[in-house]
Design an enzyme around this catalytic site. Structure first.
Site, PDB file in Angstrom:
ATOM      1  N   GLN A  31       0.810  -1.217   0.000  1.00 32.87           N
ATOM      2  CA  GLN A  31       0.000   0.000   0.000  1.00 32.87           C
ATOM      3  C   GLN A  31       0.846   1.270   0.000  1.00 32.87           C
ATOM      4  O   GLN A  31       2.037   1.243   0.286  1.00 32.87           O
ATOM      5  CB  GLN A  31      -0.944  -0.023   1.213  1.00 32.87           C
ATOM      6  CG  GLN A  31      -0.273  -0.453   2.508  1.00 32.87           C
ATOM      7  CD  GLN A  31      -1.210  -1.153   3.494  1.00 32.87           C
ATOM      8  OE1 GLN A  31      -2.399  -1.335   3.234  1.00 32.87           O
ATOM      9  NE2 GLN A  31      -0.693  -1.536   4.647  1.00 32.87           N
ATOM     10  N   HIS A  62      -9.325   3.550  19.497  1.00 32.58           N
ATOM     11  CA  HIS A  62      -8.622   2.407  20.095  1.00 32.58           C
ATOM     12  C   HIS A  62      -9.231   1.990  21.435  1.00 32.58           C
ATOM     13  O   HIS A  62      -9.371   0.801  21.710  1.00 32.58           O
ATOM     14  CB  HIS A  62      -7.125   2.714  20.233  1.00 32.58           C
ATOM     15  CG  HIS A  62      -6.418   2.692  18.916  1.00 32.58           C
ATOM     16  ND1 HIS A  62      -5.661   3.748  18.448  1.00 32.58           N
ATOM     17  CD2 HIS A  62      -6.381   1.753  17.940  1.00 32.58           C
ATOM     18  CE1 HIS A  62      -5.181   3.447  17.249  1.00 32.58           C
ATOM     19  NE2 HIS A  62      -5.605   2.253  16.912  1.00 32.58           N
ATOM     20  N   GLU A 106       0.130  -8.836  11.364  1.00 36.14           N
ATOM     21  CA  GLU A 106       0.041  -7.657  10.479  1.00 36.14           C
ATOM     22  C   GLU A 106       0.695  -8.024   9.146  1.00 36.14           C
ATOM     23  O   GLU A 106       1.794  -8.563   9.112  1.00 36.14           O
ATOM     24  CB  GLU A 106       0.756  -6.474  11.167  1.00 36.14           C
ATOM     25  CG  GLU A 106       1.101  -5.299  10.293  1.00 36.14           C
ATOM     26  CD  GLU A 106      -0.090  -4.538   9.728  1.00 36.14           C
ATOM     27  OE1 GLU A 106      -0.939  -4.084  10.507  1.00 36.14           O
ATOM     28  OE2 GLU A 106      -0.167  -4.410   8.482  1.00 36.14           O
ATOM     29  N   ASP A 137      -0.415 -12.801   6.421  1.00 37.15           N
ATOM     30  CA  ASP A 137      -1.802 -12.524   6.064  1.00 37.15           C
ATOM     31  C   ASP A 137      -2.720 -13.103   7.156  1.00 37.15           C
ATOM     32  O   ASP A 137      -2.679 -14.299   7.436  1.00 37.15           O
ATOM     33  CB  ASP A 137      -2.076 -13.194   4.713  1.00 37.15           C
ATOM     34  CG  ASP A 137      -3.467 -12.910   4.207  1.00 37.15           C
ATOM     35  OD1 ASP A 137      -3.595 -12.576   3.036  1.00 37.15           O
ATOM     36  OD2 ASP A 137      -4.441 -13.033   4.997  1.00 37.15           O
ATOM     37  N   ASP A 156      -8.425  -5.013  13.556  1.00 34.61           N
ATOM     38  CA  ASP A 156      -8.178  -3.567  13.421  1.00 34.61           C
ATOM     39  C   ASP A 156      -7.634  -3.338  12.015  1.00 34.61           C
ATOM     40  O   ASP A 156      -6.439  -3.186  11.808  1.00 34.61           O
ATOM     41  CB  ASP A 156      -7.170  -3.128  14.488  1.00 34.61           C
ATOM     42  CG  ASP A 156      -6.918  -1.630  14.449  1.00 34.61           C
ATOM     43  OD1 ASP A 156      -7.695  -0.909  13.794  1.00 34.61           O
ATOM     44  OD2 ASP A 156      -5.937  -1.185  15.067  1.00 34.61           O
ATOM     45  N   SER A 157      -8.553  -3.322  11.060  1.00 37.16           N
ATOM     46  CA  SER A 157      -8.135  -3.325   9.649  1.00 37.16           C
ATOM     47  C   SER A 157      -8.347  -1.969   8.995  1.00 37.16           C
ATOM     48  O   SER A 157      -8.946  -1.066   9.572  1.00 37.16           O
ATOM     49  CB  SER A 157      -8.971  -4.363   8.899  1.00 37.16           C
ATOM     50  OG  SER A 157     -10.310  -3.928   8.853  1.00 37.16           O
ATOM     51  N   THR A 158      -7.908  -1.885   7.757  1.00 40.43           N
ATOM     52  CA  THR A 158      -8.256  -0.740   6.921  1.00 40.43           C
ATOM     53  C   THR A 158      -9.654  -0.981   6.348  1.00 40.43           C
ATOM     54  O   THR A 158     -10.339  -1.927   6.714  1.00 40.43           O
ATOM     55  CB  THR A 158      -7.250  -0.599   5.760  1.00 40.43           C
ATOM     56  OG1 THR A 158      -7.208  -1.847   5.083  1.00 40.43           O
ATOM     57  CG2 THR A 158      -5.869  -0.276   6.253  1.00 40.43           C
ATOM     58  N   PRO A 163      -5.836  -5.887   0.410  1.00 43.57           N
ATOM     59  CA  PRO A 163      -5.663  -7.107   1.204  1.00 43.57           C
ATOM     60  C   PRO A 163      -6.708  -7.261   2.312  1.00 43.57           C
ATOM     61  O   PRO A 163      -6.838  -8.333   2.901  1.00 43.57           O
ATOM     62  CB  PRO A 163      -4.253  -6.959   1.801  1.00 43.57           C
ATOM     63  CG  PRO A 163      -3.887  -5.525   1.673  1.00 43.57           C
ATOM     64  CD  PRO A 163      -4.680  -4.968   0.534  1.00 43.57           C
TER      65      PRO A 163
HETATM   66  N1  AG3 Z   1      -8.468   1.310  11.617  1.00 38.50           N
HETATM   67  C1  AG3 Z   1      -9.668   1.590  10.899  1.00 38.50           C
HETATM   68  C2  AG3 Z   1      -9.674   2.791  10.108  1.00 38.50           C
HETATM   69  C3  AG3 Z   1     -10.555   2.813   8.944  1.00 38.50           C
HETATM   70  C4  AG3 Z   1     -10.656   4.214   8.556  1.00 38.50           C
HETATM   71  N2  AG3 Z   1     -11.231   4.393   7.278  1.00 38.50           N
HETATM   72  C5  AG3 Z   1     -11.218   5.568   6.628  1.00 38.50           C
HETATM   73  N3  AG3 Z   1     -10.684   6.616   7.140  1.00 38.50           N
HETATM   74  N4  AG3 Z   1     -11.743   5.608   5.438  1.00 38.50           N
HETATM   75  C6  AG3 Z   1      -7.270   1.967  11.317  1.00 38.50           C
HETATM   76  C7  AG3 Z   1      -6.126   1.555  12.133  1.00 38.50           C
HETATM   77  C8  AG3 Z   1      -6.135   2.139  13.480  1.00 38.50           C
HETATM   78  N5  AG3 Z   1      -5.409   1.321  14.366  1.00 38.50           N
END
Ligand code: AG3
Length: 279
Positions: A31, A62, A106, A137, A156-158, A163
């Site tokens: 990324q 968090h 991660e 993964d 705790d993902s994007t 991925p």
């Molecule tokens: N955790 C989720 C963030 C998703 C945010 N999405 C967005 N801004 N479009 C991110 C990692 C934090 N530990």
């Protein structure tokens, strides 16, 4: 000249922060990663154009991601985090002295290294001796994970792009279910209640098919567009019954979570109740 970073949540809506300095910009194997200094929110971590955290408001996300499941479980000891390479989730988990081990899976090593360098107030707990970091993964890790290994799993993902797509699917929740003990809890970030309603709906229904108890709750997160949702799947303990443990040492140090917010966060607005078939 003024420089602003805008994350566009739709073609007509975005969240903007005034930038004072560029700190890092690069591309990892997975990324695009940018770190900027902002005028009002401290440093910001951006992955593929989406805000992951700012130093000013990361505590809300968090704390709510972690303390709701951790005060729902009476004795969480073995923990798995999928994603969360910035270390914010680990920092909150380490406050609970009952925790014995934290496996953090991660996919992108660079996120960890950059956060250790530029976000020490978020990442410092990654060095805790209870933490075992695995660069792989998360979906594959869970497919091969022995049954009944964990008390709590945190995702705790994007956003569901690249991925992370598979982390929002029923098959993945099934793998998590199998990897949890008989009273285990899974908690996932499930998107924005304003621009990802369909995602919340999909996650909630999938979670409900896999776990006997599925609950969605909200928290205020300014730089994610105001509010964010979390969806919790549980085999036994119901989070809406409130905090099951009272640990003053943890509670006294928190900036967002408290026992009132624990139960209040599950009160959803009407349009979401309708979407989730809870009206
Ligand atoms: N955790 C989720 C963030 C998703 C945010 N999405 C967005 N801004 N479009 C991110 C990692 C934090 N530990």
């Amino acid at each position: 000249m003024e420089l602003w970073f805008t994350e566009k949540y739709s073609s007509g809506w975005g969240i903007s922060l005034k930038i004072t300095r560029g700190v890092y910009s690069g591309r990892s194997r997975y990324q695009k990663i940018d770190i900027l200094e902002t005028l009002d929110f401290g440093k910001i971590l951006i992955i593929d154009g989406a805000t992951m955290l700012t130093e000013k408001d990361e505590f809300a996300y968090h704390e709510m991601l972690i303390h709701v499941p951790f005060f729902t479980h009476p004795n969480p000891k073995r923990i798995l985090i999928i994603g969360g390479g910035d270390g914010g989730a680990v920092r909150e988990i380490c406050r609970h002295s009952c925790v014995e081990s934290i496996d953090l899976v991660e996919i992108d090593k660079q996120v960890i290294e950059l956060c250790q360098k530029y976000f020490p107030s978020v990442a410092y707990a990654l060095k805790d001796e209870k933490v075992n970091i695995l660069i792989e993964d998360g979906i594959e890790y869970l497919k091969n994970c022995p049954e009944g290994r964990y008390d709590v799993i945190i995702v705790d993902s994007t956003d569901p792009i690249g991925p992370a797509v598979g982390l929002f699917q029923k098959e993945f929740y099934e793998s998590c279910f199998n990897a949890l003990k008989s009273d285990g809890i899974l908690n996932v970030q499930s998107g924005s209640p304003y621009f990802q309603e369909e995602l919340i709906e999909k996650v909630f229904y999938a979670m409900q098919e896999v776990f006997p108890i599925a609950r969605t709750y909200l928290a205020g997160t300014p730089t994610y567009g105001g509010m964010w949702s979390f969806t919790l799947g549980s085999k036994l303990h119901d989070p809406i019954k409130g905090a099951q443990r009272r640990d003053e040492e943890v509670l006294n140090n928190l900036k967002y979570y408290n026992e009132g917010i624990h139960t209040g966060a599950f009160q959803l607005p009407n349009y979401l109740l309708k979407r989730l078939g809870l009206d």
